[in-house]
Write an enzyme that holds these catalytic residues in place. Structure first.
Site, PDB file in Angstrom:
ATOM      1  CG  ASP A  15     -12.835  13.021 -34.913  1.00 28.37           C
ATOM      2  OD1 ASP A  15     -12.695  12.340 -33.749  1.00 28.37           O
ATOM      3  OD2 ASP A  15     -12.047  14.141 -35.413  1.00 28.37           O
ATOM      4  N   GLY A  17     -17.857   8.890 -34.903  1.00 24.75           N
ATOM      5  CA  GLY A  17     -18.860   8.654 -33.841  1.00 24.75           C
ATOM      6  C   GLY A  17     -19.011   7.333 -33.339  1.00 24.75           C
ATOM      7  CE  LYS A  18     -12.944   6.131 -34.072  1.00 25.39           C
ATOM      8  NZ  LYS A  18     -12.908   7.388 -34.941  1.00 25.39           N
ATOM      9  CE  LYS A  20     -25.857   7.696 -30.766  1.00 24.65           C
ATOM     10  NZ  LYS A  20     -26.854   8.486 -31.064  1.00 24.65           N
ATOM     11  CB  ALA A  41      -8.523   7.981 -29.874  1.00 22.40           C
ATOM     12  N   GLY A  42     -10.059  10.643 -29.553  1.00 23.40           N
ATOM     13  CA  GLY A  42     -11.052  11.289 -28.716  1.00 23.40           C
ATOM     14  C   GLY A  42     -12.493  10.873 -29.106  1.00 23.40           C
ATOM     15  CG  HIS A  43     -13.176   7.161 -29.066  1.00 22.77           C
ATOM     16  ND1 HIS A  43     -13.055   5.834 -28.990  1.00 22.77           N
ATOM     17  CD2 HIS A  43     -12.632   7.699 -30.115  1.00 22.77           C
ATOM     18  CE1 HIS A  43     -11.960   5.609 -29.966  1.00 22.77           C
ATOM     19  NE2 HIS A  43     -11.929   6.913 -30.688  1.00 22.77           N
ATOM     20  CD  GLN A 229      -6.136   6.887 -34.149  1.00 22.20           C
ATOM     21  OE1 GLN A 229      -5.959   5.793 -33.768  1.00 22.20           O
ATOM     22  NE2 GLN A 229      -6.419   7.388 -32.949  1.00 22.20           N
ATOM     23  CB  THR A 304     -12.982  14.742 -29.108  1.00 16.89           C
ATOM     24  OG1 THR A 304     -14.096  14.873 -30.025  1.00 16.89           O
ATOM     25  CG2 THR A 304     -13.451  14.497 -27.736  1.00 16.89           C
ATOM     26  CB  THR A 305      -7.772  14.747 -29.161  1.00 16.87           C
ATOM     27  OG1 THR A 305      -8.466  13.591 -29.081  1.00 16.87           O
ATOM     28  CG2 THR A 305      -6.345  14.854 -28.754  1.00 16.87           C
ATOM     29  CB  THR A 306      -6.261  19.200 -31.074  1.00 21.01           C
ATOM     30  OG1 THR A 306      -7.024  18.890 -32.327  1.00 21.01           O
ATOM     31  CG2 THR A 306      -5.168  17.948 -31.007  1.00 21.01           C
TER      32      THR A 306
HETATM   33  P1  GDP Z   1     -15.206   9.386 -32.364  1.00 17.23           P
HETATM   34  O1  GDP Z   1     -13.737   9.677 -32.163  1.00 17.23           O
HETATM   35  O2  GDP Z   1     -15.350   8.587 -33.772  1.00 17.23           O
HETATM   36  O3  GDP Z   1     -15.637   8.608 -31.307  1.00 17.23           O
HETATM   37  O4  GDP Z   1     -16.079  10.411 -32.627  1.00 17.23           O
HETATM   38  P2  GDP Z   1     -15.821  11.929 -31.490  1.00 17.23           P
HETATM   39  O5  GDP Z   1     -16.568  11.710 -30.493  1.00 17.23           O
HETATM   40  O6  GDP Z   1     -14.604  12.419 -31.581  1.00 17.23           O
HETATM   41  O7  GDP Z   1     -16.757  12.948 -32.611  1.00 17.23           O
HETATM   42  C1  GDP Z   1     -18.135  12.571 -32.800  1.00 17.23           C
HETATM   43  C2  GDP Z   1     -19.042  13.773 -32.355  1.00 17.23           C
HETATM   44  O8  GDP Z   1     -20.180  13.506 -32.767  1.00 17.23           O
HETATM   45  C3  GDP Z   1     -19.084  13.872 -30.666  1.00 17.23           C
HETATM   46  O9  GDP Z   1     -19.039  15.049 -30.305  1.00 17.23           O
HETATM   47  C4  GDP Z   1     -20.640  12.899 -30.730  1.00 17.23           C
HETATM   48  O10 GDP Z   1     -20.910  13.308 -29.570  1.00 17.23           O
HETATM   49  C5  GDP Z   1     -21.135  13.554 -31.660  1.00 17.23           C
HETATM   50  N1  GDP Z   1     -22.116  12.835 -32.140  1.00 17.23           N
HETATM   51  C6  GDP Z   1     -22.230  11.433 -32.272  1.00 17.23           C
HETATM   52  N2  GDP Z   1     -23.341  10.952 -32.945  1.00 17.23           N
HETATM   53  C7  GDP Z   1     -24.116  11.832 -33.475  1.00 17.23           C
HETATM   54  C8  GDP Z   1     -25.305  12.317 -34.289  1.00 17.23           C
HETATM   55  O11 GDP Z   1     -25.966  11.309 -34.622  1.00 17.23           O
HETATM   56  N3  GDP Z   1     -25.581  13.456 -34.328  1.00 17.23           N
HETATM   57  C9  GDP Z   1     -24.857  14.439 -33.685  1.00 17.23           C
HETATM   58  N4  GDP Z   1     -25.459  15.925 -33.954  1.00 17.23           N
HETATM   59  N5  GDP Z   1     -23.698  14.200 -33.145  1.00 17.23           N
HETATM   60  C10 GDP Z   1     -23.388  13.080 -32.812  1.00 17.23           C
HETATM   61  P1  IMO Z   2     -10.575   9.367 -33.177  1.00 18.48           P
HETATM   62  O1  IMO Z   2     -10.309   8.086 -32.509  1.00 18.48           O
HETATM   63  C1  IMO Z   2      -9.401  12.307 -36.116  1.00 18.48           C
HETATM   64  C2  IMO Z   2      -5.071  12.351 -37.270  1.00 18.48           C
HETATM   65  C3  IMO Z   2      -4.487  13.774 -36.842  1.00 18.48           C
HETATM   66  C4  IMO Z   2      -3.521  14.033 -37.818  1.00 18.48           C
HETATM   67  C5  IMO Z   2      -3.011  12.575 -38.128  1.00 18.48           C
HETATM   68  C6  IMO Z   2      -1.714  12.002 -37.483  1.00 18.48           C
HETATM   69  O2  IMO Z   2     -11.222  10.286 -32.206  1.00 18.48           O
HETATM   70  O3  IMO Z   2     -11.266   9.162 -34.542  1.00 18.48           O
HETATM   71  P2  IMO Z   2      -1.124  11.652 -34.779  1.00 18.48           P
HETATM   72  O4  IMO Z   2      -1.334  12.603 -33.653  1.00 18.48           O
HETATM   73  O5  IMO Z   2      -2.033  10.256 -34.869  1.00 18.48           O
HETATM   74  O6  IMO Z   2       0.289  11.200 -35.043  1.00 18.48           O
HETATM   75  O7  IMO Z   2      -1.924  12.322 -36.235  1.00 18.48           O
HETATM   76  O8  IMO Z   2      -4.211  11.522 -37.608  1.00 18.48           O
HETATM   77  N1  IMO Z   2      -5.744  11.827 -36.110  1.00 18.48           N
HETATM   78  C7  IMO Z   2      -7.184  11.862 -35.907  1.00 18.48           C
HETATM   79  N2  IMO Z   2      -8.030  12.634 -36.448  1.00 18.48           N
HETATM   80  N3  IMO Z   2      -9.664  11.522 -35.185  1.00 18.48           N
HETATM   81  C8  IMO Z   2      -8.698  11.038 -34.514  1.00 18.48           C
HETATM   82  O9  IMO Z   2      -9.030   9.708 -33.536  1.00 18.48           O
HETATM   83  C9  IMO Z   2      -7.290  11.008 -34.741  1.00 18.48           C
HETATM   84  N4  IMO Z   2      -6.087  10.538 -34.452  1.00 18.48           N
HETATM   85  C10 IMO Z   2      -5.447  10.743 -35.374  1.00 18.48           C
HETATM   86  O10 IMO Z   2      -5.300  14.986 -36.637  1.00 18.48           O
HETATM   87  O11 IMO Z   2      -4.049  14.379 -39.132  1.00 18.48           O
HETATM   88 MG    MG Z   3     -12.787  11.621 -32.075  1.00 16.92          MG
END
Ligand code: GDP
Ligand code: IMO
Ligand code: MG
Length: 436
Positions: A15, A17-18, A20, A41-43, A229, A304-306
């Protein structure tokens, strides 16, 4: 052969910010491929008022003319994928065989994988990992086991699939009864009918994605590898056993996408300006207090996922130096810097002590008992979300970024100051022609 390619990898616990950054870089890329994990994953990508959260479809999907691939190293949940495709199409995003490919060698997440993920976590009680319950671990178990695995290519052969589902479901039924005292019944007929139908729907997308990626690379096109992740969740290099079940660092790209190691190209390490973690496991800089709560609120730190609240803490340079070294990171993208606005002072963990002795090597398996050595930096009070150039950031914000770069030992190419595409300050990237 070196390449024009770019690998985007998470340097903390996910999480970062990949999504973005992949979206931003995809504008000038030809292909985007995931290589690890699955719907765990939740992007998130934010474009103006629109927010997209994707789990299996790569983040290049929002750009015209970009081919998006589900790599062979993934645990692919076709039910979630179809739901995601429909959702995107319903919002006017084109998703078709011309821009979405699925590797025939990817593993299929079956309903019994999700069931087992839940049953297993329940059986672990307090020792649970805190998984996303998306069936990831059980699916990769079957991959390693081979005889109980179902691959994407199997979805194309209705008769073979019918046989396989009957055999594997039978094994799962007795295993779950024995292991978890499971009283339910796996619906073999229903699953068979559902997955034959899914195979028909997905057939136009199922391809040899490795061949596509290798050809594009050889032709000098740009492929973007989208990490899932974060490296501290890597099956080999993370905080085992509190990890996911795939190779999420840049080391996982060649095997998980089917390309040569030299084809990973420039490696961009994505890091939050602080640290978060979802699920169980050690977290040395965790702030289980009002500062952690303030960061969670300002950063909207809920999964983002759970939807689970993310644990929040100070920036841990020990973690990011380790993960950046492991993936050979060329440059950092410092994300969510805006979230730190308003804190009087900021701390950066620059060392670990065990029994009062400063540790020389970073050992991801032994983080539970470390004591953090912190440096304190002054904060800034200004809202920085509207800043359009790195130079215009408050002096203390720039000093913070500079210090992060120094302690991690990598240059910073991108600073993000908000979720929107526009809130991206590119000031020192070495990736040619990537920003339009
Ligand atoms: P990922 O799994 O690495 O793609 O990241 P996620 O999307 O799960 O979580 C990142 C969160 O931060 C999302 O809600 C994005 O919209 C948000 N985000 C990304 N970059 C920024 C930033 O620079 N500032 C803020 N406030 N939010 C951001
Ligand atoms: P993104 O791509 C944050 C974490 C779970 C748990 C551990 C194992 O959005 O960054 P799993 O379901 O993979 O067997 O869970 O890994 N986890 C993540 N945490 N962002 C993720 O993906 C994750 N994918 C798995 O919360 O601790
Ligand atoms: Mg995520």
């Amino acid at each position: 052969m070196n390449s024009n390619n770019v690998t985007v990898v998470g340097l903390q616990w996910g999480d970062e910010g990949k999504g973005k950054i992949v979206d931003a870089l995809a504008a000038n890329s030809d292909m985007v491929s995931r290589y690890c994990g699955g719907a765990n994953a939740g992007h998130t990508v934010k474009v103006g008022d629109e927010k997209y959260a994707v789990h299996l479809v790569p983040c290049g999907i929002l750009h015209e003319g970009v081919m998006n691939c589900v790599g062979n190293g993934m645990a692919f949940d076709p039910v979630t994928a179809l739901g995601e495709v429909e959702h995107l199409q319903g919002r006017g995003v084109h998703v078709g065989p011309d821009n979405f490919s699925i590797s025939e060698a990817a593993q299929v997440v079956m309903p019994w994988h999700k069931l087992q993920d839940t049953l297993n976590e329940e059986s672990l009680g307090k020792a649970k990992i805190g998984t996303t319950a998306r069936g990831i671990g059980p699916c990769y178990c079957d991959k390693a086991n081979r005889s109980t695995a179902i691959r994407v290519a199997d979805l194309l052969d209705a008769d073979g699939l019918t046989e396989k589902i009957a055999r594997v479901a039978g094994i799962k039924q007795v295993t779950f009864e024995a292991l978890y005292n499971y009283k339910g019944e796996i619906d073999v007929e229903g699953i068979t009918a559902e997955f034959i139908e899914i195979g028909k729907k997905l057939a136009p997308h199922i391809r040899n994605t490795g061949a596509l990626l290798r050809r594009a690379t050889a032709e000098g096109k740009r492929v973007l590898f989208e990490g899932g992740q974060g490296t501290m969740l890597d099956i080999d290099h993370g905080t085992y056993p509190f990890v996911t079940s795939s190779s999420v660092s840049a080391c996982g790209v060649p095997a998980g996408a089917g390309v040569a190691p030299k084809s990973i190209g420039t490696v961009v390490g994505i890091m939050k300006a602080y640290t978060t973690r979802v699920g169980a496991g050690p977290f040395p800089t965790e702030l289980d207090n009002e500062i952690g709560d303030a960061i969670r609120k300002a950063g909207n730190e809920f999964g983002t996922t759970t939807g689970r609240p993310r644990r929040c803490g100070w920036f841990d340079a020990m973690v990011v130096k380790y993960t950046a070294d492991l993936s050979g990171v060329d440059e950092l993208a410092v994300m969510l810097l805006d979230v730190l606005s308003g804190l009087d002072e900021l701390k950066i963990c620059v060392g670990y002590k065990v029994d009062g002795v400063l540790q020389e090597d970073f050992d991801p398996a032994n983080l539970a008992d470390v004591e953090c050595v912190y440096e304190t930096l002054p904060g800034w009070s200004e809202d920085i979300t509207g800043v359009t150039s790195y130079d215009d950031l408050p002096a203390n914000a720039k000093a913070y970024v500079t210090r992060v770069s120094e302690v991690v030992g990598r240059k910073v190419g991108i600073v993000s100051i908000g979720p929107d595409r526009k809130q991206t300050l590119v000031y020192n990237t070495g990736i040619e022609g990537i920003f339009g």
